[in-house]
Design a protein around this motif. Sequence first.
Motif, PDB file in Angstrom:
ATOM      1  N   ALA A  84       0.838  -1.205   0.000  1.00  0.00           N
ATOM      2  CA  ALA A  84       0.000   0.000   0.000  1.00  0.00           C
ATOM      3  C   ALA A  84       0.874   1.257   0.000  1.00  0.00           C
ATOM      4  CB  ALA A  84      -0.937  -0.007   1.206  1.00  0.00           C
ATOM      5  N   PHE A  85       1.953   1.224   0.747  1.00  0.00           N
ATOM      6  CA  PHE A  85       2.894   2.351   0.778  1.00  0.00           C
ATOM      7  C   PHE A  85       3.483   2.561  -0.612  1.00  0.00           C
ATOM      8  CE2 PHE A  85       7.165   4.095   1.466  1.00  0.00           C
ATOM      9  CZ  PHE A  85       6.873   5.225   2.216  1.00  0.00           C
ATOM     10  N   ALA A  86       3.889   1.468  -1.265  1.00  0.00           N
ATOM     11  CA  ALA A  86       4.459   1.561  -2.614  1.00  0.00           C
ATOM     12  C   ALA A  86       3.433   2.120  -3.591  1.00  0.00           C
ATOM     13  CB  ALA A  86       4.926   0.181  -3.076  1.00  0.00           C
ATOM     14  N   GLY A 117       3.230   5.651  -5.928  1.00  0.00           N
ATOM     15  CA  GLY A 117       3.115   5.530  -7.382  1.00  0.00           C
ATOM     16  C   GLY A 117       3.987   4.436  -7.977  1.00  0.00           C
ATOM     17  N   VAL A 118       4.500   3.545  -7.131  1.00  0.00           N
ATOM     18  CA  VAL A 118       5.357   2.455  -7.609  1.00  0.00           C
ATOM     19  C   VAL A 118       4.476   1.282  -8.018  1.00  0.00           C
ATOM     20  CG1 VAL A 118       7.164   0.810  -6.983  1.00  0.00           C
ATOM     21  CG2 VAL A 118       7.267   3.160  -6.137  1.00  0.00           C
ATOM     22  N   ARG A 119       4.557   0.921  -9.285  1.00  0.00           N
ATOM     23  CA  ARG A 119       3.774  -0.217  -9.772  1.00  0.00           C
ATOM     24  C   ARG A 119       4.653  -1.421 -10.055  1.00  0.00           C
ATOM     25  NH1 ARG A 119       1.367   4.205 -12.428  1.00  0.00           N
ATOM     26  NH2 ARG A 119      -0.743   4.570 -11.698  1.00  0.00           N
ATOM     27  N   THR A 120       5.921  -1.181 -10.286  1.00  0.00           N
ATOM     28  CA  THR A 120       6.859  -2.255 -10.588  1.00  0.00           C
ATOM     29  C   THR A 120       7.172  -3.025  -9.321  1.00  0.00           C
ATOM     30  OG1 THR A 120       7.833  -0.854 -12.266  1.00  0.00           O
ATOM     31  CG2 THR A 120       9.126  -2.744 -11.565  1.00  0.00           C
ATOM     32  N   LYS A 121       7.360  -4.329  -9.473  1.00  0.00           N
ATOM     33  CA  LYS A 121       7.709  -5.151  -8.318  1.00  0.00           C
ATOM     34  C   LYS A 121       8.860  -6.062  -8.714  1.00  0.00           C
ATOM     35  CE  LYS A 121       5.768  -8.070  -4.737  1.00  0.00           C
ATOM     36  NZ  LYS A 121       7.008  -7.970  -4.042  1.00  0.00           N
ATOM     37  N   HIS A 152      14.240  -0.638  -2.255  1.00  0.00           N
ATOM     38  CA  HIS A 152      14.091   0.822  -2.092  1.00  0.00           C
ATOM     39  C   HIS A 152      12.786   1.153  -1.377  1.00  0.00           C
ATOM     40  CE1 HIS A 152      17.648   2.009  -4.286  1.00  0.00           C
ATOM     41  NE2 HIS A 152      17.312   1.213  -5.294  1.00  0.00           N
ATOM     42  N   VAL A 153      11.705   0.464  -1.756  1.00  0.00           N
ATOM     43  CA  VAL A 153      10.411   0.718  -1.118  1.00  0.00           C
ATOM     44  C   VAL A 153      10.487   0.355   0.363  1.00  0.00           C
ATOM     45  CG1 VAL A 153       7.994  -0.031  -1.012  1.00  0.00           C
ATOM     46  CG2 VAL A 153       9.034   0.513  -3.224  1.00  0.00           C
ATOM     47  N   LEU A 154      11.088  -0.786   0.687  1.00  0.00           N
ATOM     48  CA  LEU A 154      11.227  -1.186   2.096  1.00  0.00           C
ATOM     49  C   LEU A 154      12.016  -0.158   2.893  1.00  0.00           C
ATOM     50  CD1 LEU A 154      11.853  -5.043   2.126  1.00  0.00           C
ATOM     51  CD2 LEU A 154      10.097  -3.799   3.377  1.00  0.00           C
TER      52      LEU A 154
END
Length: 171
Positions: A38-40, A44-48, A55-57
Amino acid sequence: MSGVSWGRSTGVYHEMAACGLHDAGLSVSVVNPAQVRAFATGMGVRTKNDMVDSHVLARFAMHAQPMRWSPPAPEARILQALMARREALAQDLQRERNRHEKAEITAPTALVLHSILETIEFLERHLASLQREIDDHIAAHPGLSRLLKYPSPMCGGAFGCGDVSVRFLTI
């Protein structure tokens, strides 16, 4: 050794890594993957992928500052394993009882009925034995006994909330 490590909870797979990092002296936080996702999404981050996830963590940890995690005491981990095994056996037993009920209606061979009944008897014996092991383990560890005291305030006197529920809620 000092440092901080963040990770997403991934069922049982994160536990060994988290325990190892904790034992090595690192500060460990284990977070819910849905919160990180949800934070990602909010960023606006859609790539996983691994690079993006790291970076998201890191950004999530800096923003949310998750609580420090400590592993449960060894006796609690053993109780968790025993309770998980008990639950698996109870589910197996229920499946066999369902098979027996169906078999009585469909009238299969005596061999099939005998096999199902033998399995039910085996599972009942094994479940009873495991329950004694759980009770003995709790009795051998005063901290667990106090934690699992029944009736538990966790249940608030709710109907149907007994020893097994208290053990699952507590550990």
